[in-house]
Design an enzyme around this catalytic site. Structure first.
Site, PDB file in Angstrom:
ATOM      1  NE  ARG A 159      41.619  63.446 -45.228  1.00  0.00           N
ATOM      2  CZ  ARG A 159      42.589  62.747 -44.641  1.00  0.00           C
ATOM      3  NH1 ARG A 159      42.312  61.598 -44.034  1.00  0.00           N
ATOM      4  NH2 ARG A 159      43.829  63.195 -44.638  1.00  0.00           N
ATOM      5  CE1 TYR A 184      21.629  47.829 -47.847  1.00  0.00           C
ATOM      6  CE2 TYR A 184      23.978  48.170 -47.431  1.00  0.00           C
ATOM      7  CZ  TYR A 184      22.762  48.638 -47.905  1.00  0.00           C
ATOM      8  OH  TYR A 184      22.678  49.897 -48.417  1.00  0.00           O
ATOM      9  CG  ASP A 191      24.380  46.192 -40.954  1.00  0.00           C
ATOM     10  OD1 ASP A 191      23.673  46.901 -40.222  1.00  0.00           O
ATOM     11  OD2 ASP A 191      24.491  46.388 -42.184  1.00  0.00           O
ATOM     12  CE  LYS A 232      19.015  51.744 -44.764  1.00  0.00           C
ATOM     13  NZ  LYS A 232      20.089  51.950 -45.753  1.00  0.00           N
TER      14      LYS A 232
END
Length: 397
Positions: A63, A116, A188, A213
């Site tokens: 993890r 966003y 961002d 992206k």
């Protein structure tokens, strides 16, 4: 430029290819292998207990990352100019992790109004349920944001340019005002990527990318990345632990693959995007093109000052138009797909409705709003596709 072996400092294109690589550890292979696993075995109790503190840099448990994760994280942190990066299972998970790393009940968050959509939802739904108050601010507020600061303001969140309306923010001015009030700045940086905007050089403390992206670049993996400066890194580690949402190693491998070609891909996205934007600006059906790299865009001066390039994502406001006309335009497109996300090799076109979300500043376009992503197809073919689309639009209108 970062130092490499022998004390050499390499340029960005070279770092895209070499970042995160350890050829000796990879036994000569150019790409790191995909390490799939959860449990890691230690030969001694001392080693078992000593490695927990460095869990995002050493192999301790699946993890917290594998060598595949570490290679990607190292490469991205170097490109952005940050201290360290941590990968997450999606861009939204990365945003949530960054926010919960610094916020608790009773805190106040300043969030840009052009953010966003899923980030806005995190604020109005998730954070609100846990006692965090959000104030949305005008993206063009600049250093006047100091007037919105409170004693309990912990974070200022910026996104430049905005995902749908593409306003460019004065990030250095916002960062200075935030730091003067003791707040942390999160950005961002998905639109520009580390190639075209250096967040830490402009006062940002934590940078987020939806690596789904441009970094992945092939529309075949979901991934988020948070890069922090040294002062913020321990908080980000804590948020990552709380969220427990790492990506799979295969997705990290795909992101590393995409990262190697990011420079050449982004150049093409930029060139095609500008070609389309200039063509659209001349169309009689178009009221305005939302692209900060165009000289007549309201955000162009700030973009030119702070950015070194533009990506392939931009918007268009039409002169009126009905829903039937919009459907006629979009439904018949052959090369522009209709789908969410962006940053892949394919071109996309979708309608947007930013006016229904804005609360701090009015957004009242004269007609329908579209968002385009310029892919890697031939620009003339894309223009031909749009030209036929506008013919259908005009007939339906």
């Amino acid at each position: 430029m970062a130092k490499k072996k022998g004390g050499r400092r390499h340029r960005t294109a070279t770092r895209l290819v070499t970042g995160g690589r350890d050829i000796e550890a990879q036994q000569g292979f150019v790409n790191p292998p995909v390490y799939r696993g959860s449990t890691v075995l230690f030969p001694t109790l001392a080693e078992l207990e000593s490695d927990i503190g460095d869990r995002y840099n050493k192999v301790v448990y699946g993890r917290w990352g594998t060598p595949t994760h570490f290679a990607l994280q190292s490469a991205v942190a170097e490109l952005e100019g940050g201290h360290h990066a941590i990968a997450f299972g999606s861009g939204k998970a990365a945003i949530l992790a960054a926010l919960i790393s610094f916020l608790e009940a009773g805190d106040h968050l300043l969030m840009v109004d052009s953010v966003y959509g899923p980030t806005r939802t995190i604020c109005t739904d998730f954070l609100a349920r846990y006692g965090v108050e959000t104030t949305f601010y005008d993206p063009l507020i600049g250093d006047a944001i100091s007037n919105l600061m409170r004693a309990n303001t912990r974070l200022v969140f910026v996104e430049s340019p905005g995902s749908l309306t593409f306003e460019v923010q004065d990030v250095p001015a916002l960062a200075q005002a935030a730091h003067d009030a003791g707040a942390v700045v999160i950005m961002d940086n998905t639109w520009a990527t580390p190639l075209y905007f250096k967040p830490f050089a402009h006062g940002v403390d934590v940078s987020i990318q939806a690596a789904t992206k441009y970094i992945v670049g092939h529309s075949d993996a979901m991934l988020g990345l948070v890069t922090a400066n040294e002062a913020s890194y321990e908080r980000i580690k804590s948020g990552a632990d709380d969220l427990g949402a790492p990506p799979g190693p295969d997705d990290c491998y795909l992101a590393l693959r995409g990262l190697r070609t990011l420079g050449v891909r982004l150049e093409r996205h930029q060139a095609t995007g500008l070609t389309l934007a200039r063509w659209l600006a001349k169309r009689p059906e178009v009221a305005r093109v939302l692209h900060p790299a165009l000289p007549d865009d309201p955000g162009h001066a700030l973009w030119k000052r702070d950015f070194t390039g533009a990506s392939g994502l931009f918007g268009v406001i039409l002169k009126g138009g009905s829903d039937d006309a919009l459907a006629a335009l979009l439904d018949g497109l052959e090369l522009f797909g209709m789908g969410y996300s962006w940053g892949g090799f394919e071109s996309l076109a979708i309608p947007t409705h930013p006016e229904i979300r804005r609360t701090a500043s009015a957004w009242q376009p004269p007609g329908l709003t579209l968002r385009f992503h310029a892919g890697l197809e031939d620009a003339d073919d894309l223009i031909g596709d749009l030209e036929r689309g506008f013919e259908r639009f005009n007939r339906a209108t």
